[in-house]
Scaffold this active site. Structure first.
Site, short mmCIF file in Angstrom:
data_model
loop_
_atom_site.label_atom_id
_atom_site.label_comp_id
_atom_site.label_asym_id
_atom_site.label_seq_id
_atom_site.Cartn_x
_atom_site.Cartn_y
_atom_site.Cartn_z
N ASP A 60 0.81 -1.21 0.00
CA ASP A 60 0.00 0.00 0.00
C ASP A 60 0.85 1.27 0.00
O ASP A 60 0.54 2.22 -0.71
CB ASP A 60 -0.94 0.01 1.20
CG ASP A 60 -2.13 -0.92 1.03
OD1 ASP A 60 -2.28 -1.51 -0.06
OD2 ASP A 60 -2.91 -1.06 1.99
N GLY A 61 1.92 1.28 0.77
CA GLY A 61 2.80 2.46 0.81
C GLY A 61 3.42 2.74 -0.55
O GLY A 61 3.51 3.89 -1.00
N ASN A 137 -5.41 9.06 -0.24
CA ASN A 137 -5.78 8.41 1.00
C ASN A 137 -5.63 9.32 2.22
O ASN A 137 -6.57 9.54 2.94
CB ASN A 137 -4.99 7.11 1.19
CG ASN A 137 -5.63 6.18 2.19
OD1 ASN A 137 -6.84 6.03 2.17
ND2 ASN A 137 -4.85 5.56 3.04
N ASP A 138 -4.44 9.84 2.48
CA ASP A 138 -4.27 10.71 3.63
C ASP A 138 -2.99 11.52 3.50
O ASP A 138 -2.17 11.28 2.62
CB ASP A 138 -4.23 9.91 4.94
CG ASP A 138 -3.04 8.98 5.07
OD1 ASP A 138 -2.21 8.92 4.14
OD2 ASP A 138 -2.92 8.31 6.09
#
Length: 146
Positions: A60-61, A137-138
């Site tokens: 994901d990163g 996402n953030d």
């Protein structure tokens, strides 16, 4: 008609290196790999070289960082998870093996659009942004360097 692939590889993940030849073989059975780039390079990718799909090998990163790097290309992105979470990088190697036909050969590819955030950081006493960028996402603003 098959989709050509721009392959982005996180070589710091041991499982990626162990299976990279197999991933290349799966992709080339169905399509062309127009370029294979290292995810450690954070420079924007200026040219998709005719790719119709971006495939990110990592977690994901890795997917989050590569979304920032490639958002301007406007291409669908699929993540093959070699990390732990796999919330955004939904495929794993087994899924890629069984779903390569759908991803690369089918006419219609079901895509989910995700919002990107435009982020700017200002000092309390300055009107000029100290940092500007995009995020998926953030976004986190740490207190300072680790």
């Amino acid at each position: 008609m098959s989709r050509s692939v721009l392959l982005l590889v996180n070589r710091s993940k041991p499982n990626v290196l162990d299976t990279l030849d197999e991933v290349r073989s799966i992709l080339t059975r169905h399509s062309d790999i127009v370029a294979e780039l290292d995810t450690e390079d954070d420079a924007p990718i200026d040219d998709a070289k005719g790719a119709g799909l971006i495939m990110v090998l990592g977690g994901d990163g890795t997917l989050l960082s590569q979304a920032r790097r490639t958002v301007h290309l406007g291409l669908p992105m699929v993540g093959v998870n070699f990390g732990h979470l796999g919330f955004l990088a939904e495929y794993d190697l087994d899924s890629l093996r069984t779903q390569a036909d759908y991803l690369l050969d089918s006419d219609a590819l079901e895509c989910r659009n995700r919002l990107m955030l435009s982020v700017s950081v200002y000092s309390y006493d300055d009107s000029k942004a100290r940092f500007s960028g995009v995020a998926l996402n953030d976004c986190a603003i740490p207190a300072g360097p680790p």
